[in-house]
Design a protein around this motif. Structure first.
Motif, PDB file in Angstrom:
ATOM      1  N   LEU A 198      30.443  47.534  44.003  1.00  9.35           N
ATOM      2  CA  LEU A 198      31.896  47.359  44.011  1.00  9.35           C
ATOM      3  C   LEU A 198      32.290  46.031  43.357  1.00  9.35           C
ATOM      4  O   LEU A 198      33.286  45.967  42.623  1.00  9.35           O
ATOM      5  CB  LEU A 198      32.413  47.428  45.441  1.00  9.35           C
ATOM      6  N   ASP A 199      31.517  44.980  43.616  1.00  4.58           N
ATOM      7  CA  ASP A 199      31.784  43.694  42.961  1.00  4.58           C
ATOM      8  C   ASP A 199      31.671  43.830  41.440  1.00  4.58           C
ATOM      9  O   ASP A 199      32.483  43.274  40.691  1.00  4.58           O
ATOM     10  CB  ASP A 199      30.805  42.628  43.461  1.00  4.58           C
ATOM     11  N   LEU A 200      30.665  44.569  41.006  1.00  4.00           N
ATOM     12  CA  LEU A 200      30.485  44.787  39.573  1.00  4.00           C
ATOM     13  C   LEU A 200      31.669  45.549  38.987  1.00  4.00           C
ATOM     14  O   LEU A 200      32.192  45.195  37.921  1.00  4.00           O
ATOM     15  CB  LEU A 200      29.182  45.559  39.329  1.00  4.00           C
ATOM     16  N   MET A 201      32.110  46.588  39.689  1.00  5.88           N
ATOM     17  CA  MET A 201      33.268  47.349  39.223  1.00  5.88           C
ATOM     18  C   MET A 201      34.516  46.467  39.157  1.00  5.88           C
ATOM     19  O   MET A 201      35.346  46.614  38.256  1.00  5.88           O
ATOM     20  CB  MET A 201      33.526  48.538  40.155  1.00  5.88           C
ATOM     21  N   ALA A 202      34.634  45.542  40.104  1.00  9.62           N
ATOM     22  CA  ALA A 202      35.825  44.696  40.166  1.00  9.62           C
ATOM     23  C   ALA A 202      35.881  43.676  39.037  1.00  9.62           C
ATOM     24  O   ALA A 202      36.952  43.385  38.499  1.00  9.62           O
ATOM     25  CB  ALA A 202      35.877  43.972  41.513  1.00  9.62           C
ATOM     26  N   ARG A 203      34.717  43.140  38.660  1.00  8.19           N
ATOM     27  CA  ARG A 203      34.733  42.027  37.709  1.00  8.19           C
ATOM     28  C   ARG A 203      34.374  42.413  36.282  1.00  8.19           C
ATOM     29  O   ARG A 203      34.571  41.614  35.366  1.00  8.19           O
ATOM     30  CB  ARG A 203      33.779  40.928  38.182  1.00  8.19           C
ATOM     31  N   HIS A 204      33.847  43.614  36.094  1.00  9.76           N
ATOM     32  CA  HIS A 204      33.399  43.961  34.741  1.00  9.76           C
ATOM     33  C   HIS A 204      34.603  44.194  33.834  1.00  9.76           C
ATOM     34  O   HIS A 204      35.513  44.961  34.167  1.00  9.76           O
ATOM     35  CB  HIS A 204      32.514  45.211  34.762  1.00  9.76           C
ATOM     36  N   PRO A 205      34.629  43.561  32.664  1.00 12.75           N
ATOM     37  CA  PRO A 205      35.797  43.696  31.788  1.00 12.75           C
ATOM     38  C   PRO A 205      35.986  45.095  31.209  1.00 12.75           C
ATOM     39  O   PRO A 205      37.068  45.407  30.706  1.00 12.75           O
ATOM     40  CB  PRO A 205      35.524  42.673  30.679  1.00 12.75           C
ATOM     41  N   LYS A 206      34.959  45.936  31.281  1.00  5.99           N
ATOM     42  CA  LYS A 206      35.067  47.283  30.724  1.00  5.99           C
ATOM     43  C   LYS A 206      35.310  48.347  31.789  1.00  5.99           C
ATOM     44  O   LYS A 206      35.183  49.535  31.507  1.00  5.99           O
ATOM     45  CB  LYS A 206      33.807  47.620  29.926  1.00  5.99           C
ATOM     46  N   LEU A 207      35.656  47.918  33.000  1.00  8.95           N
ATOM     47  CA  LEU A 207      35.908  48.877  34.065  1.00  8.95           C
ATOM     48  C   LEU A 207      37.233  48.580  34.752  1.00  8.95           C
ATOM     49  O   LEU A 207      37.580  47.420  34.980  1.00  8.95           O
ATOM     50  CB  LEU A 207      34.786  48.831  35.111  1.00  8.95           C
ATOM     51  N   SER A 208      37.953  49.643  35.073  1.00  7.14           N
ATOM     52  CA  SER A 208      39.130  49.566  35.925  1.00  7.14           C
ATOM     53  C   SER A 208      38.869  50.499  37.093  1.00  7.14           C
ATOM     54  O   SER A 208      38.669  51.701  36.899  1.00  7.14           O
ATOM     55  CB  SER A 208      40.391  49.992  35.172  1.00  7.14           C
ATOM     56  N   ALA A 209      38.849  49.930  38.327  1.00  2.00           N
ATOM     57  CA  ALA A 209      38.348  50.698  39.457  1.00  2.00           C
ATOM     58  C   ALA A 209      39.262  50.601  40.665  1.00  2.00           C
ATOM     59  O   ALA A 209      40.071  49.673  40.795  1.00  2.00           O
ATOM     60  CB  ALA A 209      36.944  50.209  39.831  1.00  2.00           C
ATOM     61  N   THR A 210      39.093  51.565  41.548  1.00  3.64           N
ATOM     62  CA  THR A 210      39.695  51.515  42.881  1.00  3.64           C
ATOM     63  C   THR A 210      38.751  52.243  43.833  1.00  3.64           C
ATOM     64  O   THR A 210      37.779  52.875  43.402  1.00  3.64           O
ATOM     65  CB  THR A 210      41.095  52.154  42.906  1.00  3.64           C
ATOM     66  N   ALA A 211      39.035  52.125  45.141  1.00  2.47           N
ATOM     67  CA  ALA A 211      38.236  52.807  46.151  1.00  2.47           C
ATOM     68  C   ALA A 211      39.169  53.404  47.192  1.00  2.47           C
ATOM     69  O   ALA A 211      40.243  52.855  47.464  1.00  2.47           O
ATOM     70  CB  ALA A 211      37.238  51.860  46.803  1.00  2.47           C
ATOM     71  N   VAL A 212      38.745  54.511  47.768  1.00  3.04           N
ATOM     72  CA  VAL A 212      39.562  55.263  48.710  1.00  3.04           C
ATOM     73  C   VAL A 212      38.743  55.546  49.960  1.00  3.04           C
ATOM     74  O   VAL A 212      37.598  55.997  49.868  1.00  3.04           O
ATOM     75  CB  VAL A 212      40.040  56.596  48.088  1.00  3.04           C
ATOM     76  N   GLN A 213      39.322  55.266  51.138  1.00  8.19           N
ATOM     77  CA  GLN A 213      38.685  55.633  52.396  1.00  8.19           C
ATOM     78  C   GLN A 213      38.946  57.109  52.696  1.00  8.19           C
ATOM     79  O   GLN A 213      40.016  57.635  52.387  1.00  8.19           O
ATOM     80  CB  GLN A 213      39.248  54.797  53.538  1.00  8.19           C
ATOM     81  N   THR A 214      37.979  57.762  53.330  1.00 10.02           N
ATOM     82  CA  THR A 214      38.146  59.148  53.747  1.00 10.02           C
ATOM     83  C   THR A 214      37.669  59.297  55.185  1.00 10.02           C
ATOM     84  O   THR A 214      36.816  58.542  55.662  1.00 10.02           O
ATOM     85  CB  THR A 214      37.349  60.121  52.855  1.00 10.02           C
ATOM     86  N   VAL A 215      38.209  60.293  55.863  1.00 10.49           N
ATOM     87  CA  VAL A 215      37.715  60.674  57.182  1.00 10.49           C
ATOM     88  C   VAL A 215      37.732  62.197  57.239  1.00 10.49           C
ATOM     89  O   VAL A 215      38.662  62.838  56.745  1.00 10.49           O
ATOM     90  CB  VAL A 215      38.562  60.055  58.309  1.00 10.49           C
ATOM     91  N   GLY A 216      36.672  62.772  57.775  1.00  6.69           N
ATOM     92  CA  GLY A 216      36.599  64.228  57.785  1.00  6.69           C
ATOM     93  C   GLY A 216      35.313  64.694  58.432  1.00  6.69           C
ATOM     94  O   GLY A 216      34.743  64.018  59.295  1.00  6.69           O
ATOM     95  N   ALA A 217      34.833  65.850  57.977  1.00  3.19           N
ATOM     96  CA  ALA A 217      33.653  66.456  58.571  1.00  3.19           C
ATOM     97  C   ALA A 217      32.419  65.576  58.463  1.00  3.19           C
ATOM     98  O   ALA A 217      31.500  65.669  59.285  1.00  3.19           O
ATOM     99  CB  ALA A 217      33.387  67.817  57.914  1.00  3.19           C
ATOM    100  N   ASP A 221      34.135  57.518  55.735  1.00  2.00           N
ATOM    101  CA  ASP A 221      33.445  57.105  54.513  1.00  2.00           C
ATOM    102  C   ASP A 221      34.476  56.883  53.416  1.00  2.00           C
ATOM    103  O   ASP A 221      35.630  56.562  53.690  1.00  2.00           O
ATOM    104  CB  ASP A 221      32.399  58.141  54.105  1.00  2.00           C
ATOM    105  N   GLY A 222      34.072  57.076  52.176  1.00  2.00           N
ATOM    106  CA  GLY A 222      34.982  56.892  51.058  1.00  2.00           C
ATOM    107  C   GLY A 222      34.235  56.897  49.740  1.00  2.00           C
ATOM    108  O   GLY A 222      33.012  57.027  49.695  1.00  2.00           O
ATOM    109  N   PHE A 223      34.979  56.733  48.652  1.00  3.30           N
ATOM    110  CA  PHE A 223      34.387  56.748  47.318  1.00  3.30           C
ATOM    111  C   PHE A 223      35.145  55.786  46.418  1.00  3.30           C
ATOM    112  O   PHE A 223      36.284  55.411  46.707  1.00  3.30           O
ATOM    113  CB  PHE A 223      34.401  58.158  46.722  1.00  3.30           C
ATOM    114  N   ALA A 224      34.495  55.399  45.339  1.00  3.55           N
ATOM    115  CA  ALA A 224      35.130  54.537  44.332  1.00  3.55           C
ATOM    116  C   ALA A 224      35.212  55.289  43.026  1.00  3.55           C
ATOM    117  O   ALA A 224      34.347  56.109  42.691  1.00  3.55           O
ATOM    118  CB  ALA A 224      34.321  53.249  44.141  1.00  3.55           C
ATOM    119  N   LEU A 225      36.283  55.018  42.281  1.00  4.46           N
ATOM    120  CA  LEU A 225      36.496  55.582  40.951  1.00  4.46           C
ATOM    121  C   LEU A 225      36.611  54.432  39.959  1.00  4.46           C
ATOM    122  O   LEU A 225      37.298  53.450  40.227  1.00  4.46           O
ATOM    123  CB  LEU A 225      37.782  56.398  40.890  1.00  4.46           C
ATOM    124  N   ALA A 226      35.959  54.571  38.810  1.00  4.94           N
ATOM    125  CA  ALA A 226      36.067  53.555  37.769  1.00  4.94           C
ATOM    126  C   ALA A 226      36.195  54.228  36.418  1.00  4.94           C
ATOM    127  O   ALA A 226      35.415  55.124  36.083  1.00  4.94           O
ATOM    128  CB  ALA A 226      34.839  52.634  37.776  1.00  4.94           C
TER     129      ALA A 226
END
Length: 230
Positions: A198-217, A221-226
């Motif tokens: 996640l730190d790499l996704m946040a600071r890398h100049p060639k990535l634009s990222a976010t992360a989403v929390q999930t709750v379910g079966a 947990d959650g996932f990140a998109l970049a």
């Protein structure tokens, strides 16, 4: 009297409702889960509605080449491969030969063995081989799904950057770790690897990222998109 199991959490019922309504199972998906269970594979597949999300993301992306890091029994692979056009290609990397055997059978039954390839061995070795081939005959991946050993997550993100193009999408699964991801002092290699990714996704100049929390079966947990930038 034996103790009664606790009642299902409401989010589990909601997950079931969403899955039954929006991502109903078919014979190939049901059989993939059944045969994975019979073979003793861990029950850590994505849920049906999460699989449908991966499918829709890949289709929205217009993905023609997909890379999956972490195959297990091929359940998520089926969802992703079904998003490909007829001339598309998916390569999935699996560490354990016995898991790969189950996945290949599941993909063949789903009619996807012609557009998918399961590569066996340590993912970092397989990624290095893909990198060498990419250097000679560049054919970037449009979509990457990372769902393997979490300690190596930063390395998987780095390789994904090398094997994609501007506009490609990288999805990193299981990033919340039950909330432990916020603890910088947690010694768990999975937490440390996820934080580093996640730190790499946040600071890398060639990535634009976010992360989403999930709750379910699958619990909390959650996932990140970049997205890969120019």
């Amino acid at each position: 009297m034996s103790p009664q199991p606790p009642p299902p959490q409401p989010w589990t019922s909601v997950d079931d409702y969403f899955s039954d309504l929006l991502a109903p199972p078919d014979e190939a998906l049901t059989a993939a889960l059944r045969d994975s269970d019979t073979a003793g594979l861990p029950q850590i597949n994505v849920t049906p509605n999460q699989g449908k999300l991966l499918h829709l993301l890949a289709r929205t992306q217009g993905a023609r080449r997909i890379l999956e890091i972490g195959t297990l029994g091929g359940y998520s692979t089926i969802w992703l491969a079904r998003a490909l056009p007829a001339d598309g290609r998916l390569i999935t990397l699996e560490y354990k030969p016995e898991h790969a055997e189950v996945a290949r059978a599941n993909l063949a039954r789903a009619g996807l063995d012609k557009v998918t390839e399961v590569r066996v061995g340590p993912a970092l070795d397989s990624l290095a081989a893909l990198g060498a081939a990419h250097a000679e005959h560049p054919a970037p991946f449009d979509f990457v799904f990372i769902d393997a050993d979490k300690a190596n997550n930063p390395h998987y993100v780095e390789w994904s950057l090398q094997l994609t193009r501007p506009g490609s999408l990288i999805v990193l699964d299981n990033v919340v770790r039950g909330g432990a991801v916020t603890d910088a002092d947690d010694p768990d290699p999975a937490v440390r690897g996820t934080r580093a990714a996640l730190d790499l996704m946040a600071r890398h100049p060639k990535l634009s990222a976010t992360a989403v929390q999930t709750v379910g079966a699958k619990g909390y947990d959650g996932f990140a998109l970049a997205r890969v930038l120019d």
